[in-house]
Design a protein around this motif. Structure first.
Motif, PDB file in Angstrom:
ATOM      1  N   LYS A  98      46.592  59.724  13.791  1.00 32.78           N
ATOM      2  CA  LYS A  98      45.673  58.594  13.605  1.00 32.78           C
ATOM      3  C   LYS A  98      46.404  57.266  13.824  1.00 32.78           C
ATOM      4  CE  LYS A  98      42.430  58.994  10.484  1.00 32.78           C
ATOM      5  NZ  LYS A  98      41.734  59.121   9.182  1.00 32.78           N
ATOM      6  N   LEU A  99      46.748  57.009  15.061  1.00 33.70           N
ATOM      7  CA  LEU A  99      47.488  55.805  15.413  1.00 33.70           C
ATOM      8  C   LEU A  99      46.668  54.538  15.146  1.00 33.70           C
ATOM      9  CD1 LEU A  99      48.987  56.925  18.857  1.00 33.70           C
ATOM     10  CD2 LEU A  99      50.208  56.766  16.673  1.00 33.70           C
ATOM     11  N   VAL A 100      47.337  53.494  14.658  1.00 34.40           N
ATOM     12  CA  VAL A 100      46.680  52.186  14.531  1.00 34.40           C
ATOM     13  C   VAL A 100      47.046  51.278  15.713  1.00 34.40           C
ATOM     14  CG1 VAL A 100      46.411  52.254  12.035  1.00 34.40           C
ATOM     15  CG2 VAL A 100      48.510  51.288  13.013  1.00 34.40           C
ATOM     16  N   PHE A 101      47.991  51.730  16.534  1.00 34.12           N
ATOM     17  CA  PHE A 101      48.288  51.079  17.814  1.00 34.12           C
ATOM     18  C   PHE A 101      48.002  52.085  18.935  1.00 34.12           C
ATOM     19  CE2 PHE A 101      51.456  48.806  15.037  1.00 34.12           C
ATOM     20  CZ  PHE A 101      50.860  47.560  15.088  1.00 34.12           C
ATOM     21  N   PRO A 102      46.739  52.437  19.144  1.00 31.03           N
ATOM     22  CA  PRO A 102      46.414  53.467  20.135  1.00 31.03           C
ATOM     23  C   PRO A 102      46.598  52.960  21.565  1.00 31.03           C
ATOM     24  CG  PRO A 102      44.405  52.494  19.299  1.00 31.03           C
ATOM     25  CD  PRO A 102      45.536  51.895  18.496  1.00 31.03           C
ATOM     26  N   ASN A 103      46.809  53.885  22.468  1.00 30.73           N
ATOM     27  CA  ASN A 103      46.860  53.567  23.909  1.00 30.73           C
ATOM     28  C   ASN A 103      47.892  52.483  24.237  1.00 30.73           C
ATOM     29  OD1 ASN A 103      44.604  55.339  24.193  1.00 30.73           O
ATOM     30  ND2 ASN A 103      43.233  53.660  23.655  1.00 30.73           N
ATOM     31  N   ASN A 104      49.067  52.592  23.574  1.00 27.08           N
ATOM     32  CA  ASN A 104      50.163  51.635  23.835  1.00 27.08           C
ATOM     33  C   ASN A 104      49.736  50.181  23.623  1.00 27.08           C
ATOM     34  OD1 ASN A 104      52.060  53.699  24.712  1.00 27.08           O
ATOM     35  ND2 ASN A 104      50.803  53.857  26.565  1.00 27.08           N
ATOM     36  N   SER A 105      48.942  49.948  22.596  1.00 25.03           N
ATOM     37  CA  SER A 105      48.362  48.623  22.375  1.00 25.03           C
ATOM     38  C   SER A 105      49.204  47.720  21.465  1.00 25.03           C
ATOM     39  CB  SER A 105      46.959  48.769  21.765  1.00 25.03           C
ATOM     40  OG  SER A 105      47.019  49.451  20.520  1.00 25.03           O
ATOM     41  N   GLU A 106      50.351  48.200  21.001  1.00 29.13           N
ATOM     42  CA  GLU A 106      51.106  47.402  20.030  1.00 29.13           C
ATOM     43  C   GLU A 106      51.443  45.996  20.531  1.00 29.13           C
ATOM     44  OE1 GLU A 106      55.114  47.504  17.213  1.00 29.13           O
ATOM     45  OE2 GLU A 106      54.375  49.366  18.117  1.00 29.13           O
ATOM     46  N   PRO A 107      51.946  45.807  21.756  1.00 27.31           N
ATOM     47  CA  PRO A 107      52.245  44.431  22.195  1.00 27.31           C
ATOM     48  C   PRO A 107      51.017  43.526  22.196  1.00 27.31           C
ATOM     49  CG  PRO A 107      53.319  46.022  23.639  1.00 27.31           C
ATOM     50  CD  PRO A 107      52.391  46.799  22.760  1.00 27.31           C
ATOM     51  N   LEU A 108      49.877  44.052  22.625  1.00 21.70           N
ATOM     52  CA  LEU A 108      48.659  43.250  22.653  1.00 21.70           C
ATOM     53  C   LEU A 108      48.183  42.908  21.243  1.00 21.70           C
ATOM     54  CD1 LEU A 108      46.649  44.983  25.529  1.00 21.70           C
ATOM     55  CD2 LEU A 108      47.710  42.718  25.576  1.00 21.70           C
ATOM     56  N   ILE A 109      48.301  43.858  20.321  1.00 22.89           N
ATOM     57  CA  ILE A 109      47.853  43.608  18.951  1.00 22.89           C
ATOM     58  C   ILE A 109      48.795  42.643  18.242  1.00 22.89           C
ATOM     59  CG2 ILE A 109      47.462  44.692  16.694  1.00 22.89           C
ATOM     60  CD1 ILE A 109      46.276  47.092  18.192  1.00 22.89           C
ATOM     61  N   ARG A 110      50.075  42.697  18.561  1.00 27.20           N
ATOM     62  CA  ARG A 110      51.001  41.699  18.019  1.00 27.20           C
ATOM     63  C   ARG A 110      50.619  40.297  18.507  1.00 27.20           C
ATOM     64  NH1 ARG A 110      55.917  43.055  15.669  1.00 27.20           N
ATOM     65  NH2 ARG A 110      56.288  45.290  15.410  1.00 27.20           N
ATOM     66  N   ALA A 111      50.251  40.183  19.769  1.00 33.16           N
ATOM     67  CA  ALA A 111      49.801  38.892  20.302  1.00 33.16           C
ATOM     68  C   ALA A 111      48.493  38.460  19.638  1.00 33.16           C
ATOM     69  CB  ALA A 111      49.633  38.980  21.817  1.00 33.16           C
ATOM     70  N   PHE A 112      47.607  39.413  19.397  1.00 38.24           N
ATOM     71  CA  PHE A 112      46.340  39.128  18.720  1.00 38.24           C
ATOM     72  C   PHE A 112      46.596  38.613  17.309  1.00 38.24           C
ATOM     73  CE2 PHE A 112      42.868  40.630  15.953  1.00 38.24           C
ATOM     74  CZ  PHE A 112      41.767  40.048  16.567  1.00 38.24           C
ATOM     75  N   ASP A 113      47.534  39.227  16.609  1.00 37.57           N
ATOM     76  CA  ASP A 113      47.879  38.808  15.250  1.00 37.57           C
ATOM     77  C   ASP A 113      48.364  37.361  15.245  1.00 37.57           C
ATOM     78  OD1 ASP A 113      48.540  39.544  12.354  1.00 37.57           O
ATOM     79  OD2 ASP A 113      50.494  38.864  13.091  1.00 37.57           O
ATOM     80  N   SER A 114      49.215  37.026  16.188  1.00 41.18           N
ATOM     81  CA  SER A 114      49.726  35.657  16.292  1.00 41.18           C
ATOM     82  C   SER A 114      48.598  34.667  16.610  1.00 41.18           C
ATOM     83  CB  SER A 114      50.811  35.589  17.370  1.00 41.18           C
ATOM     84  OG  SER A 114      51.319  34.288  17.505  1.00 41.18           O
ATOM     85  N   ALA A 115      47.697  35.079  17.494  1.00 40.14           N
ATOM     86  CA  ALA A 115      46.575  34.218  17.873  1.00 40.14           C
ATOM     87  C   ALA A 115      45.637  33.976  16.693  1.00 40.14           C
ATOM     88  CB  ALA A 115      45.813  34.834  19.039  1.00 40.14           C
ATOM     89  N   ILE A 116      45.366  35.008  15.916  1.00 42.26           N
ATOM     90  CA  ILE A 116      44.502  34.868  14.742  1.00 42.26           C
ATOM     91  C   ILE A 116      45.119  33.898  13.742  1.00 42.26           C
ATOM     92  CG2 ILE A 116      43.686  36.092  12.677  1.00 42.26           C
ATOM     93  CD1 ILE A 116      41.922  36.621  14.989  1.00 42.26           C
ATOM     94  N   SER A 117      46.421  34.028  13.525  1.00 43.58           N
ATOM     95  CA  SER A 117      47.113  33.127  12.608  1.00 43.58           C
ATOM     96  C   SER A 117      47.013  31.679  13.076  1.00 43.58           C
ATOM     97  CB  SER A 117      48.584  33.542  12.485  1.00 43.58           C
ATOM     98  OG  SER A 117      49.277  32.690  11.619  1.00 43.58           O
ATOM     99  N   SER A 118      47.232  31.456  14.342  1.00 43.03           N
ATOM    100  CA  SER A 118      47.147  30.093  14.888  1.00 43.03           C
ATOM    101  C   SER A 118      45.726  29.548  14.812  1.00 43.03           C
ATOM    102  CB  SER A 118      47.623  30.091  16.345  1.00 43.03           C
ATOM    103  OG  SER A 118      48.974  30.470  16.446  1.00 43.03           O
ATOM    104  N   LEU A 119      44.751  30.424  14.976  1.00 42.79           N
ATOM    105  CA  LEU A 119      43.349  30.017  14.967  1.00 42.79           C
ATOM    106  C   LEU A 119      42.882  29.615  13.573  1.00 42.79           C
ATOM    107  CD1 LEU A 119      40.671  29.920  16.695  1.00 42.79           C
ATOM    108  CD2 LEU A 119      40.284  32.284  15.913  1.00 42.79           C
ATOM    109  N   LEU A 120      43.305  30.381  12.553  1.00 46.16           N
ATOM    110  CA  LEU A 120      42.743  30.211  11.223  1.00 46.16           C
ATOM    111  C   LEU A 120      43.614  29.412  10.259  1.00 46.16           C
ATOM    112  CD1 LEU A 120      41.263  33.786  10.692  1.00 46.16           C
ATOM    113  CD2 LEU A 120      40.105  31.750  11.564  1.00 46.16           C
TER     114      LEU A 120
END
Length: 238
Positions: A98-120
């Protein structure tokens, strides 16, 4: 299998949990059906407690060390991991069901995390002010000192403008969800990106007044209350 140990921050609230970052590994652990226990730490005691167990510090913008939670201790491997993203990455590599970074998505989700922080982050000053109300006096003082490095004081003088900024941020995030084919950020595939969004919402729900949470819940046709409910259900925390 021995239970993993998650370090989180104690509060005056029933059930203690309130902070978004320690909530993220709790959601991941529950999603993966991994046994764990929580050890509660006073915010003001984080540096002493984390040094005592040998946890690795994070870095402030000026390069100095800062001890934070969450920290995860895994007695099955001897690993001790700091930071919610690093914990999620470790859990995917060590317990890949039960991966939380499916389909080799970890780099994209790390970028998403940074973007959310900057946004909010520019909009959370009044929420930080609320946080001081649910901590012990010593922890509230420590929290204010620690967080004001990133979000300068005063925190509770521009509430109307902050509310507008927060709603604007969620309008932008709503557009991202509108571009997917399913209910998750990655369409029909659940991921850590959805946990990131849900844990910020959980923070608001736990810390804000009831009418303030109702205000957030009403945005974008009730999208955010639904996202939190869906993620809690997916992670078996509902």
């Amino acid at each position: 299998m021995q239970p993993l140990v998650l370090y989180d921050i104690v509060s005056k609230l029933p059930g203690n949990n309130w902070s978004s970052n320690p909530a993220k590994p709790r959601f991941v652990l529950s999603y993966k059906d991994l046994p764990f226990v929580t050890l509660w730490v006073e915010y003001s005691d984080i540096p002493i407690a984390m040094k005592a167990i040998g946890a690795k510090p994070n870095k402030r913008p000026d390069g100095s060390d800062v001890y934070t939670v969450p920290v995860l201790s895994d007695p099955n491997t001897g690993a001790l991991i700091t930071d919610s993203l690093e914990i999620a990455s470790y859990l995917d590599k060590t317990y890949p069901e039960k991966l939380v970074f499916p389909n080799n998505s970890e780099p994209l989700i790390r970028a998403f995390d940074s973007a959310i922080s900057s946004l909010l982050r520019p909009a959370v000053k009044f929420i930080y002010a609320r946080c001081t109300e649910i901590l012990s006096p010593a922890s509230a003082e420590f929290f204010t000192k620690a967080r004001s490095v990133y979000v300068p004081l005063p925190w509770d003088v521009s509430r109307d403008a902050d509310w507008e900024l927060l709603e604007k941020g969620y309008n932008t995030l709503y557009e991202s969800y509108q571009k997917t084919d399913g209910k998750w950020i990655m369409g029909d595939t659940f991921s850590h990106a959805d946990i990131i969004v849900a844990c910020d919402l959980l923070w608001y729900k736990r810390v804000l007044e009831e009418d303030e949470w109702a205000r957030v819940s009403s945005w974008n046709g009730g999208k955010w209350a639904q996202i939190l409910a869906d993620v809690e259900k997916e992670c078996k925390l509902a």
